[in-house]
Design an enzyme around this catalytic site. Structure first.
Site, PDB file in Angstrom:
ATOM      1  N   ASN A  11      33.007  43.975  76.648  1.00 49.83           N
ATOM      2  CA  ASN A  11      33.032  44.718  75.383  1.00 49.83           C
ATOM      3  C   ASN A  11      34.472  44.760  74.903  1.00 49.83           C
ATOM      4  O   ASN A  11      35.292  45.489  75.446  1.00 49.83           O
ATOM      5  CB  ASN A  11      32.496  46.140  75.634  1.00 49.83           C
ATOM      6  CG  ASN A  11      32.630  47.029  74.418  1.00 49.83           C
ATOM      7  OD1 ASN A  11      32.883  46.550  73.308  1.00 49.83           O
ATOM      8  ND2 ASN A  11      32.460  48.332  74.613  1.00 49.83           N
ATOM      9  N   TRP A  12      34.751  43.965  73.893  1.00 49.13           N
ATOM     10  CA  TRP A  12      36.140  43.857  73.418  1.00 49.13           C
ATOM     11  C   TRP A  12      36.533  45.064  72.568  1.00 49.13           C
ATOM     12  O   TRP A  12      37.701  45.211  72.207  1.00 49.13           O
ATOM     13  CB  TRP A  12      36.330  42.576  72.609  1.00 49.13           C
ATOM     14  CG  TRP A  12      36.147  41.299  73.383  1.00 49.13           C
ATOM     15  CD1 TRP A  12      35.731  41.152  74.682  1.00 49.13           C
ATOM     16  CD2 TRP A  12      36.397  39.967  72.906  1.00 49.13           C
ATOM     17  NE1 TRP A  12      35.689  39.824  75.034  1.00 49.13           N
ATOM     18  CE2 TRP A  12      36.092  39.074  73.964  1.00 49.13           C
ATOM     19  CE3 TRP A  12      36.826  39.441  71.687  1.00 49.13           C
ATOM     20  CZ2 TRP A  12      36.221  37.687  73.832  1.00 49.13           C
ATOM     21  CZ3 TRP A  12      36.957  38.053  71.553  1.00 49.13           C
ATOM     22  CH2 TRP A  12      36.659  37.195  72.624  1.00 49.13           C
ATOM     23  N   LYS A  13      35.582  45.872  72.191  1.00 45.06           N
ATOM     24  CA  LYS A  13      35.838  47.037  71.331  1.00 45.06           C
ATOM     25  C   LYS A  13      36.602  46.599  70.074  1.00 45.06           C
ATOM     26  O   LYS A  13      36.411  45.503  69.585  1.00 45.06           O
ATOM     27  CB  LYS A  13      36.572  48.131  72.100  1.00 45.06           C
ATOM     28  CG  LYS A  13      35.899  48.476  73.418  1.00 45.06           C
ATOM     29  CD  LYS A  13      36.410  49.748  74.004  1.00 45.06           C
ATOM     30  CE  LYS A  13      35.840  49.921  75.404  1.00 45.06           C
ATOM     31  NZ  LYS A  13      36.015  51.247  75.946  1.00 45.06           N
ATOM     32  N   HIS A  99      26.719  52.855  72.641  1.00 45.60           N
ATOM     33  CA  HIS A  99      27.934  53.050  73.446  1.00 45.60           C
ATOM     34  C   HIS A  99      28.435  54.473  73.229  1.00 45.60           C
ATOM     35  O   HIS A  99      28.336  55.017  72.130  1.00 45.60           O
ATOM     36  CB  HIS A  99      28.998  52.024  73.030  1.00 45.60           C
ATOM     37  CG  HIS A  99      30.156  51.982  73.983  1.00 45.60           C
ATOM     38  ND1 HIS A  99      31.142  52.927  73.984  1.00 45.60           N
ATOM     39  CD2 HIS A  99      30.455  51.119  74.989  1.00 45.60           C
ATOM     40  CE1 HIS A  99      32.018  52.640  74.945  1.00 45.60           C
ATOM     41  NE2 HIS A  99      31.617  51.547  75.568  1.00 45.60           N
ATOM     42  N   GLU A 101      31.239  55.627  72.780  1.00 49.09           N
ATOM     43  CA  GLU A 101      32.221  55.766  71.697  1.00 49.09           C
ATOM     44  C   GLU A 101      31.528  55.859  70.347  1.00 49.09           C
ATOM     45  O   GLU A 101      32.020  56.520  69.426  1.00 49.09           O
ATOM     46  CB  GLU A 101      33.232  54.613  71.764  1.00 49.09           C
ATOM     47  CG  GLU A 101      34.182  54.800  72.952  1.00 49.09           C
ATOM     48  CD  GLU A 101      34.768  53.527  73.521  1.00 49.09           C
ATOM     49  OE1 GLU A 101      34.699  52.476  72.875  1.00 49.09           O
ATOM     50  OE2 GLU A 101      35.284  53.596  74.663  1.00 49.09           O
ATOM     51  N   GLU A 169      27.088  54.095  81.824  1.00 48.89           N
ATOM     52  CA  GLU A 169      28.530  54.217  81.645  1.00 48.89           C
ATOM     53  C   GLU A 169      28.909  55.693  81.645  1.00 48.89           C
ATOM     54  O   GLU A 169      28.826  56.359  80.605  1.00 48.89           O
ATOM     55  CB  GLU A 169      28.953  53.599  80.320  1.00 48.89           C
ATOM     56  CG  GLU A 169      28.630  52.130  80.196  1.00 48.89           C
ATOM     57  CD  GLU A 169      29.584  51.454  79.229  1.00 48.89           C
ATOM     58  OE1 GLU A 169      30.290  50.546  79.668  1.00 48.89           O
ATOM     59  OE2 GLU A 169      29.645  51.862  78.063  1.00 48.89           O
ATOM     60  N   GLY A 175      37.581  53.615  80.261  1.00 49.14           N
ATOM     61  CA  GLY A 175      38.965  53.498  79.805  1.00 49.14           C
ATOM     62  C   GLY A 175      39.926  54.456  80.474  1.00 49.14           C
ATOM     63  O   GLY A 175      41.075  54.607  80.044  1.00 49.14           O
ATOM     64  N   SER A 215      35.700  51.466  83.791  1.00 47.61           N
ATOM     65  CA  SER A 215      36.856  51.056  84.596  1.00 47.61           C
ATOM     66  C   SER A 215      36.483  50.074  85.707  1.00 47.61           C
ATOM     67  O   SER A 215      37.053  50.119  86.800  1.00 47.61           O
ATOM     68  CB  SER A 215      37.586  52.278  85.158  1.00 47.61           C
ATOM     69  OG  SER A 215      38.122  53.054  84.097  1.00 47.61           O
ATOM     70  N   GLY A 236      35.186  46.872  79.653  1.00 41.62           N
ATOM     71  CA  GLY A 236      36.026  47.034  78.477  1.00 41.62           C
ATOM     72  C   GLY A 236      37.400  46.423  78.703  1.00 41.62           C
ATOM     73  O   GLY A 236      37.629  45.238  78.457  1.00 41.62           O
ATOM     74  N   GLY A 237      38.324  47.225  79.196  1.00 43.92           N
ATOM     75  CA  GLY A 237      39.720  46.796  79.336  1.00 43.92           C
ATOM     76  C   GLY A 237      39.883  45.465  80.046  1.00 43.92           C
ATOM     77  O   GLY A 237      40.635  44.591  79.597  1.00 43.92           O
TER      78      GLY A 237
HETATM   79  C1  PEP Z   1      33.287  49.983  77.976  1.00 37.69           C
HETATM   80  O1  PEP Z   1      33.903  49.782  76.973  1.00 37.69           O
HETATM   81  O2  PEP Z   1      32.066  49.947  77.916  1.00 37.69           O
HETATM   82  C2  PEP Z   1      34.021  50.221  79.224  1.00 37.69           C
HETATM   83  C3  PEP Z   1      33.341  50.392  80.323  1.00 37.69           C
HETATM   84  O3  PEP Z   1      35.390  50.237  79.161  1.00 37.69           O
HETATM   85  P1  PEP Z   1      36.428  50.171  80.404  1.00 37.69           P
HETATM   86  O4  PEP Z   1      35.979  49.040  81.282  1.00 37.69           O
HETATM   87  O5  PEP Z   1      37.753  49.932  79.771  1.00 37.69           O
HETATM   88  O6  PEP Z   1      36.329  51.484  81.127  1.00 37.69           O
END
Ligand code: PEP
Length: 253
Positions: A11-13, A99, A101, A169, A175, A215, A236-237
């Site tokens: 997930n590049w957000k 998600h 967010e 999640e 994040g 994470s 994500g990251g």
């Molecule tokens: C996400 O964006 O769904 C996520 C899990 O981010 P991260 O891996 O950065 O925690």
């Protein structure tokens, strides 16, 4: 070990302009081409602006492209929104819905997430439906209740193991660098699978993939992906660097 094929989804957000985004996509596609037998499916979810170009960049590599949201309606007066059929038209095979967010930033409710997921299925996209508790909910002992009710409320009608993936999640792990322990993850994944069994029947629930997100990094992926009810990751990251993302994919081997 289950016989569900893991899905490693990035997930590049709201990150990446075209040069960097296309380089990232080409890097992931190159790794996939070099390791076609790696036992996982791979999905990248760039921002809307890069979907078409990324789809072209990864075409033929086996990497699937997904979006990060869609509208619940097919078309019409919804300025700024994107319909599921438009995503399909841009080369997507999947879309993330619900998600945390989006639930937080845009007030998305379970009913809205369900409607979006149903729009995705109707357009022929795979829906990646996200659920997860906040830290306050976990601290209040409400983790199971919250995840159960989010699955109940967000799972699209018509869901099956081929067209729907659940992503657990925990909001406090997204994040933050704070990852769920394997035990915490497995407990919620098992609860989600039980909920899916109640809704879809045990056989379909046993086939449906449940991803962990929060994470996930190269150094913790192996332990999470080895859990009996964890069938991949929503990342994500670590999805923003080819090396990190691919190291997580390699942890499926
Ligand atoms: C996400 O964006 O769904 C996520 C899990 O981010 P991260 O891996 O950065 O925690």
């Amino acid at each position: 070990m289950s016989n569900r094929r893991p899905l490693i989804a990035g997930n590049w957000k709201m990150n990446k302009l075209s040069a960097d985004g296309l380089a990232l996509a080409a890097g992931v596609a190159g790794r996939r081409r070099a390791q076609p037998d790696l036992p996982c499916d791979v999905l990248v979810c760039p921002p809307f602006t890069l979907l078409s170009e990324v789809a072209k960049a990864v075409a033929g590599s086996g990497v699937m492209v997904g979006a990060q949201d869609c509208h619940a309606k097919v078309s019409g007066a919804h300025t700024g929104d994107i319909a599921a059929a438009m995503l399909k038209d841009a080369g997507c095979g999947a879309v993330i819905v619900g998600h945390s967010e989006r639930r937080t930033d845009h007030g998305e409710t379970d009913a809205m997430v369900k409607a979006k997921a149903e729009a995705a299925l109707a357009a022929g996209l795979m829906a990646v439906v996200c659920v997860g508790e906040t830290l306050a909910e976990r601290d209040a002992g409400r983790t199971f209740e919250v995840n159960r009710s989010q699955v109940q409320g967000s799972l699209p009608d018509g869901a099956n193991a081929a067209n729907t993936v659940i992503a657990y999640e925990p909001v406090w792990a997204i994040g933050t660098g704070r990852v769920a322990t394997p035990e915490q993850a497995q407990d919620v994944h098992a609860l989600i699978r039980a909920e899916l069994a109640a809704r879809l029947g045990a056989a379909e629930a046993a086939k449906m993939r449940i991803l962990y997100g929060g994470s996930m990094k190269p150094d913790n992926a192996k332990a999470l992906l080895a859990l009996p009810d964890v069938d991949g990751g929503l990342i994500g990251g670590a999805a923003l660097k080819v090396e990190d993302f691919w190291a997580i994919a390699e942890a499926c081997a």
